[in-house]
Design a protein around this motif. Structure first.
Motif, short mmCIF file in Angstrom:
data_model
loop_
_atom_site.label_atom_id
_atom_site.label_comp_id
_atom_site.label_asym_id
_atom_site.label_seq_id
_atom_site.Cartn_x
_atom_site.Cartn_y
_atom_site.Cartn_z
N GLY A 95 12.65 67.12 6.19
CA GLY A 95 13.60 66.09 5.88
C GLY A 95 14.78 66.84 4.99
N VAL A 96 15.59 66.08 4.74
CA VAL A 96 16.91 66.52 4.06
C VAL A 96 16.90 65.63 2.93
N GLU A 97 17.90 66.06 1.91
CA GLU A 97 18.15 64.92 0.74
C GLU A 97 18.60 63.72 1.00
N ALA A 98 19.33 63.42 2.18
CA ALA A 98 19.58 62.08 2.56
C ALA A 98 18.49 61.07 2.55
N TRP A 99 17.21 61.38 2.95
CA TRP A 99 16.27 60.36 3.05
C TRP A 99 14.90 60.82 2.55
N ILE A 100 14.66 62.02 2.34
CA ILE A 100 13.39 62.37 1.97
C ILE A 100 12.83 61.81 0.58
N THR A 101 13.86 61.19 -0.35
CA THR A 101 13.21 60.40 -1.58
C THR A 101 13.73 59.01 -1.52
N ALA A 102 14.14 58.59 -0.28
CA ALA A 102 14.42 57.13 -0.24
C ALA A 102 13.27 55.96 -0.17
N ALA A 152 6.50 70.22 20.37
CA ALA A 152 6.67 70.56 19.07
C ALA A 152 5.84 69.84 17.82
N LYS A 153 5.23 70.31 16.86
CA LYS A 153 4.46 69.78 15.89
C LYS A 153 5.39 69.28 14.60
N VAL A 154 6.41 70.27 14.74
CA VAL A 154 7.27 70.11 13.48
C VAL A 154 8.50 69.69 14.01
N VAL A 155 9.27 68.52 13.20
CA VAL A 155 10.35 67.92 13.41
C VAL A 155 11.36 68.00 12.22
N VAL A 156 12.46 68.60 12.45
CA VAL A 156 13.50 68.45 11.59
C VAL A 156 14.47 67.35 11.51
N ALA A 157 14.35 66.54 10.61
CA ALA A 157 15.23 65.17 10.82
C ALA A 157 16.36 65.38 9.82
N PHE A 158 17.64 65.85 10.47
CA PHE A 158 18.92 65.66 9.74
C PHE A 158 19.54 64.46 9.82
N LEU A 159 18.92 63.44 9.25
CA LEU A 159 19.40 61.98 9.32
C LEU A 159 19.86 61.38 8.22
N ALA A 160 20.74 60.57 8.02
CA ALA A 160 21.25 59.56 7.01
C ALA A 160 19.95 58.73 6.96
N HIS A 161 19.71 58.16 5.60
CA HIS A 161 18.61 57.28 5.33
C HIS A 161 18.56 56.04 6.42
N VAL A 162 19.94 55.58 6.65
CA VAL A 162 19.65 54.58 7.64
C VAL A 162 19.16 54.78 8.96
N GLU A 163 19.63 56.02 9.33
CA GLU A 163 19.14 56.28 10.98
C GLU A 163 17.83 56.76 10.70
N MET A 164 17.03 57.28 9.66
CA MET A 164 15.83 57.43 9.36
C MET A 164 15.21 56.20 9.36
N ASP A 165 15.53 55.19 8.75
CA ASP A 165 14.89 53.95 8.94
C ASP A 165 14.66 53.30 10.36
N ASN A 166 15.67 53.59 11.00
CA ASN A 166 15.53 53.21 12.42
C ASN A 166 14.63 53.85 13.26
N SER A 226 13.59 53.17 0.08
CA SER A 226 13.78 52.07 1.04
C SER A 226 12.69 52.32 2.51
N LEU A 227 12.27 53.87 2.62
CA LEU A 227 11.57 54.02 3.84
C LEU A 227 9.99 53.68 3.51
N LEU A 228 9.73 53.37 2.19
CA LEU A 228 8.27 53.15 1.87
C LEU A 228 8.04 51.96 2.25
N THR A 229 7.10 51.93 3.36
CA THR A 229 6.70 50.56 3.77
C THR A 229 5.15 50.82 4.25
#
Length: 859
Positions: A314-321, A283-297, A323-326
Motif C-alpha cells: 500500500g501507499v500512504e493514502a490508505w495503509i493506515t486508514a 501474481a501474488k503481490v499487488v501494488v495498490a496505488f489507490l486513494a482510500h475511497v477507491e481502496m474501500d470500493n 475506515s478500511l477496518l471492517t
C-alpha cells in the motif's frame, strides 16, 4: 477575486440574461467583465446562492480549509426548467472530519500564544468538498470570494483567505491549486503526494508538509526482490502519476508487472473488471496505488468474491486508514505492507476533540455545524449526520496526517509573523496589510521546529522532506488490527541509509512469517539458464540446461559461461572441471593386446634367431646370407620393441624416440631385405659364363650398403630433431569433453621424409625381388621377399588414410598396428619357409637339393 456576474438590463430594468463564472471559461469571464466595465459599469456580485463554510470564525488573518468530510456525492436530477440544486453529500469520512478539527485546534493554540502572532487573531473558513472535483471547484471559488452577495462596482478585492489548507487528494488539490494559482494564494496540502505538483512552473504557490510520492513509488520495488507483481491504481492524477513512477522504477529493477489496471470511484463497472483481472492473475503481490475511497470500493468487491491470500503493498493514502477496518477486511488486507506518514503526538488534542470542539462548533439551538445560514433550518439539517461522531475519539491516537495539518497551520503563522515582524513585547503591526502572494514568499523561507519535534521547511519544489513509516497490518493481542511500524524511509539520509526494515517482525499475507514468493516462473537452478518465453515479459521464462562445456553457478542465470580450454562442465553443469586427458595406456585392453603382440613378435624373432644360430652351419642358413639374416632378425626385434614406445603418456623424450626409432629400425630392416635381394640377383649373375659380379658385392659391400642406407635415415632424423622435433601436444579440437594427449610430429616435412624414405626403399626392394622371383633355384628367396614387400607396402599404403582419419588414441593404435603387421609380414614371409625346412623337412636342407635346377615338390 470576486466572481464577476455580467447582467444585461432591459429598458424597464429587468434582467434578461445573466452569465456567471460557472457558465463559461474563467478567462472569458474576466475578458467580458473588462469589456462590460467600460461599457455599462457592471455590478460585481455572486450569482446564485453563496457557498457558506461548514465551519468558520472571523479573525485578522483568515486561513481557508477544504476537506472531504463527506466522501460520496449524489447529483440531483436536472430538468432544465429551474436552477439545479446543489449536489447532495453523504457518508461521513471521520478521518477528514478529524483534519478539520486539527486545523481548528492549531489555530486556537496559536491564538492563545503570546510568542507567535501576539495580538493578531487567526480566523478560519472550512469547506466540505465531498470528495468531488465539481464541489472542489465550488469550494475553491468560495474560499477566494467569501460569502458576500455584492461587492459593488469594483470587481477586484483581496482574497477572502490568506492561505488555504488542503485538499487531501491530489486530483482535488490540483483543481484547487490551478484555480488559486493566478491569484498567488498559497495552498498547503497535508497529503497530496502526486509528483506532478512538484512543478513550480505550473504550481508556483503550492506547498505541502508531506513528501512527493516519487520516493515511495521507487522504494516500493527495491527491497523484497519480487519479480512478478500486479498493479492497481486510482484513475486520477495521484494514481496515474504515482503508478507511472512505480512502473519506470520496476523496469529499471527488472520487475515485471503482470497487469496495471485503473478505475475511478464513480466507475463500478470498471471496478468489477479490475477485480476480475486480479482474481485471474498469477501474481501474488499487488501494488495498490489507490486513494482510500477507491481502496474501500476495491476491498468491498474483493470481499464479495472472496479473493484472499494476496500480499497487498500500500501507499500512504490508505495503509493506515481506519475506515478500511471492517469485520472482513483483515482476511484480505492482513499482512499488508506500505508507507505511512509518521505518527505524531499533539498534546491536548484528544481533550479538545472530545470536549471543546463540540461546545464551540455547535449551537445548542441547532444540532448542526455553526453556519451563516440566515436562519434557514434546512441547511442546519444537512450536516445532521456529523452528530453521530460527537463522542467518537477512536482514531485520535492514529494522528498521522493530522500532524501535517498542524505543521501547515504553524508554517502559515510563522510566515505571517516574519512579514509583520511581530515581537513578544510590542505585538504585531496591524496597520500592515498582508497579501496572499507575500505569504507565499515568506513560506519559502520558513524554518522552525514544531511542538511535535519535527523540523518544518520547504524545498525548492515546495515539499517537505519525504519521511515515511513502514507499517504492517497485524493482529494485536486483543484481536484488534494494528498498524505496526516495521521500519522507516527517510529521503533526507544518504542513499544507502534511507530504507531501514525489520523483516523478522513482519507478518505477511495469510499470517505467514516468510516473504511470499511471487514469480511468473520458478527460479532456474545452477546448471541452467533462463530462456524467455515468446510473447511474454522477461520474468516469464523456461529453464534450459546449459550445453556441454558450459556452466552456470548462480540461480537465475541469464546465460551460461563457456569453460576455459582445458576445462569441461561437470554432470550438473554448475562447475568447470579439468578435462579427462586421454592417451593409449599400457593398462587398458587395447594397450594390453598391442603389448602382447609386440612381445610375441620379439619372442618369435628371438626364437628364429636361436634356431638359425643352432643351424648356422646348414646349407639353407648359409645359402641365404646368414650375416644379413641375423642383422634382419635383429632389426625386426627392434621394430617390435619400438612399437612399445608409442604406448603410455607422451613426453618430450618419448615423442622424439618413438618416431626416430621407428624410422631408423625400419630402414635398417628394409636395407637388410634389399641387401638379400641384391645378393640373389648377383648370385644368379655370377653363375653366368664370364661373370665376375660377386666380387663387387661381397660381404663387405653388403655391410656397407646396409650401413649407408641406414645412415641416410639417421641424417634425416637428426635434421628433423634439430629443426622441429616431435613434441607432446594437447589436442583440444578433436573432442570437446576431453583432451587427447598425443605426439605432434613437429615438422611435417621431416615426418613425411622419414616415411617417404622407408617407402622408397620398400618399393625398390619389391621391384628387385619381383624381377628375381622366377630365377631357377630350388629355394629362391626372392619370391618370399616379394611377398613380404607386397604385404609391407599394402600395410603402409592403407596406414596413411587410417592414420589421418583415426581419432585420438586410435591414431597411435593404427600406427602400432602398422608397425606390428609389417614386422610380422617380414618375419613370416622371409623366415617361416626356412624354419619349416629346418624343423620339419631336414632332408631338404642339403646343398645338393639347394643347387637343383627344378624346385622341390615338397615345397
Amino acid at each position: 477575486m470576486k466572481t464577476c456576474g455580467v447582467m444585461y438590463l432591459t429598458k424597464k430594468g429587468e434582467i434578461t440574461e445573466i452569465m456567471s463564472f460557472f457558465d463559461m471559461p474563467f478567462h472569458m469571464a474576466l475578458l467580458l467583465c473588462a469589456i462590460m466595465a467600460k461599457a455599462e459599469k457592471p455590478v460585481c456580485q455572486i450569482i446564485g446562492a453563496p457557498a457558506f463554510p461548514l465551519l468558520s470564525k472571523e479573525g485578522d488573518v483568515i486561513i481557508g480549509g477544504a476537506f472531504s468530510i463527506h466522501s460520496k456525492i449524489t447529483e440531483p436530477p436536472t430538468n432544465f426548467t429551474e436552477t439545479p440544486q446543489p449536489p447532495i453529500c453523504s457518508s461521513v469520512n471521520l478521518r477528514e472530519f478529524r483534519f478539520a478539527q486539527t486545523m481548528i485546534f492549531a489555530i486556537e493554540e496559536i491564538n492563545k500564544s503570546d510568542t507567535l502572532l501576539p495580538n493578531i487573531s487567526i480566523g478560519y473558513r472550512i469547506y466540505d468538498n465531498c470528495g468531488s472535483s465539481l464541489t472542489s471547484m465550488r469550494a475553491a471559488m468560495a474560499l477566494m470570494n467569501g460569502d458576500e452577495l455584492t461587492v459593488g462596482e469594483i470587481c477586484s478585492k483581496q482574497s477572502a483567505v490568506h492561505a488555504i489548507i488542503g485538499m487531501s487528494e491530489s486530483s482535488a488539490t490540483i483543481v484547487l491549486s490551478r484555480t488559486t494559482g493566478p491569484f498567488k494564494i498559497p495552498v498547503i496540502s497535508h497529503s497530496a503526494t502526486c509528483e506532478c505538483l512538484s512543478s513550480r512552473k505550473e504550481f508556483p504557490s503550492f506547498f505541502r508538509t508531506i513528501g512527493s510520492d516519487y520516493y515511495q513509488s521507487r522504494a516500493l520495488v527495491k527491497y523484497f526482490g519480487w519479480s512478478w507483481v500486479g498493479a492497481v491504481r486510482s484513475d486520477s492524477d495521484y494514481g496515474n502519476n504515482g503508478m507511472a513512477i512505480f512502473l519506470k522504477a520496476a523496469q529499471e529493477e527488472g520487475i515485471c508487472v503482470e497487469y496495471s489496471e485503473k478505475f475511478d470511484r464513480t466507475e463500478p463497472e470498471k471496478l468489477l473488471k479490475v477485480v476480475d483481472v486480479i482474481k485471474r492473475g498469477t501474481a501474488k503481490v499487488v501494488v495498490a496505488f489507490l486513494a482510500h475511497v477507491e481502496m474501500d470500493n476495491l476491498l468491498f468487491q474483493m470481499s464479495l468474491q472472496n479473493i484472499t491470500g494476496l500480499q497487498m503493498i500500500g501507499v500512504e493514502a490508505w495503509i493506515t486508514a481506519n475506515s478500511l477496518l471492517t469485520p472482513t477486511s483483515y482476511s484480505i488486507l492482513g499482512g499488508s505492507l506500505g508507507f505511512a506518514v509518521s505518527k505524531a503526538s499533539l498534546d491536548g488534542f484528544a481533550n479538545y476533540v472530545v470536549g471543546e470542539f463540540w461546545e464551540t462548533a455547535f449551537r445548542p439551538e441547532c444540532p448542526a455545524i455553526k453556519l451563516n445560514i440566515f436562519g434557514d433550518q434546512n441547511l442546519c439539517n444537512e450536516h445532521q449526520d456529523l452528530l453521530e461522531f460527537k463522542d467518537d475519539n477512536e482514531d485520535v491516537p492514529e494522528l498521522r496526517y493530522s500532524s501535517n495539518i498542524y505543521k501547515a497551520i504553524y508554517a502559515v503563522a510563522h510566515a505571517i509573523n516574519s512579514f509583520l515582524r511581530c515581537t513578544s513585547p510590542h505585538g504585531c503591526d496591524k496597520d500592515w496589510k498582508i497579501e496572499p502572494w507575500e505569504v507565499v514568499e515568506f513560506l519559502k523561507k520558513v524554518n522552525f521546529t514544531a511542538r511535535t519535534g519535527d523540523q518544518v521547511w520547504f524545498d525548492s519544489t515546495g515539499a517537505a522532506a519525504a519521511m515515511y513509516e513502514v507499517v504492517n497490518w497485524q493482529l494485536g493481542p486483543d484481536g484488534d488490527v494494528q498498524f505496526k511500524p516495521v521500519g522507516f524511509y527517510d529521503a533526507s539520509l544518504p542513499a544507502g541509509q534511507r530504507f531501514n526494515l525489520r523483516p523478522e517482525i513482519i507478518v505477511w499475507a495469510g499470517g505467514k512469517t516468510q516473504v511470499p514468493l511471487s514469480v511468473c516462473s520458478n527460479s532456474c537452478p545452477p546448471g541452467t539458464r533462463k530462456a524467455p518465453q515468446k510473447g511474454k515479459p522477461i520474468c516469464c521464462y523456461d529453464c534450459v540446461a546449459c550445453a556441454d562445456g558450459e556452466i552456470s553457478n548462480l540461480t537465475d542465470s541469464n546465460n551460461c559461461e563457456v569453460c576455459p580450454g582445458e576445462y569441461w562442465s561437470n554432470a550438473e553443469r554448475n562447475k568447470c572441471v579439468l578435462k579427462l586427458v586421454e592417451f593409449l595406456l599400457f593398462t587398458e585392453v587395447m594397450g594390453i593386446v598391442l603389448v602382447f603382440f609386440s612381445l610375441f613378435g620379439v619372442f618369435l624373432t628371438v626364437l628364429v634367431a636361436v634356431l638359425f644360430m643352432i643351424k648356422r652351419d646348414t646349407p639353407i642358413v648359409k645359402a641365404n646370407n646368414s650375416e644379413l639374416s641375423f642383422l634382419l632378425l635383429f632389426s625386426l626385434k627392434l621394430c617390435f620393441l619400438c612399437s612399445l614406445t608409442f604406448i603410455g603418456q607422451p613426453s618430450e623424450w618419448s615423442c622424439m624416440l618413438r618416431h626416430t626409432a621407428f624410422g631408423i629400425t625400419f630402414v635398417l630392416c628394409i636395407s637388410c631385405v634389399l641387401g638379400k635381394t641384391l645378393v640373389v640377383l648377383m648370385a644368379f649373375r655370377a653363375t653366368l659364363p664370364g661373370s665376375n659380379v660377386m666380387k663387387w658385392f661381397g660381404p663387405t659391400q653388403q655391410r656397407l650398403s646396409v650401413l649407408a642406407l641406414t645412415l641416410i635415415q639417421v641424417i634425416i632424423c637428426v635434421i628433423w630433431l634439430t629443426t622441429a622435433p616431435p613434441f607432446p601436444y594437447k589436442n583440444l579440437q578433436l573432442y570437446k569433453e576431453k583432451i587427447i594427449l598425443e605426439c605432434s610430429v613437429g615438422s611435417a616435412v621431416g615426418f613425411w621424409a622419414v616415411l617417404g624414405y622407408i617407402g622408397l626403399l620398400a618399393v625398390l626392394c619389391f621391384v628387385l625381388a619381383f624381377l628375381a622371383r622366377k630365377l631357377p633355384d630350388n629355394f629362391n628367396e626372392a619370391k618370399f621377399i616379394t611377398f613380404s614387400m607386397l604385404i609391407f607396402c599394402a600395410v603402409w599404403i592403407t596406414f596413411i588414410p587410417a592414420y589421418v582419419s583415426s581419432p585420438g588414441k586410435f591414431t597411435v593404435a593404427v600406427e602400432i598396428f602398422a608397425i606390428l603387421a609389417s614386422s610380422f609380414g617380414l618375419l613370416f614371409c622371409i623366415f617361416a619357409p626356412k624354419c619349416y625346412i629346418i624343423i620339419l623337412k631336414p632332408e631338404l636342407n642339403t646343398k645338393k637339393h639347394l643347387m637343383g635346377k627344378m624346385p622341390s615338390k615338397s615345397l
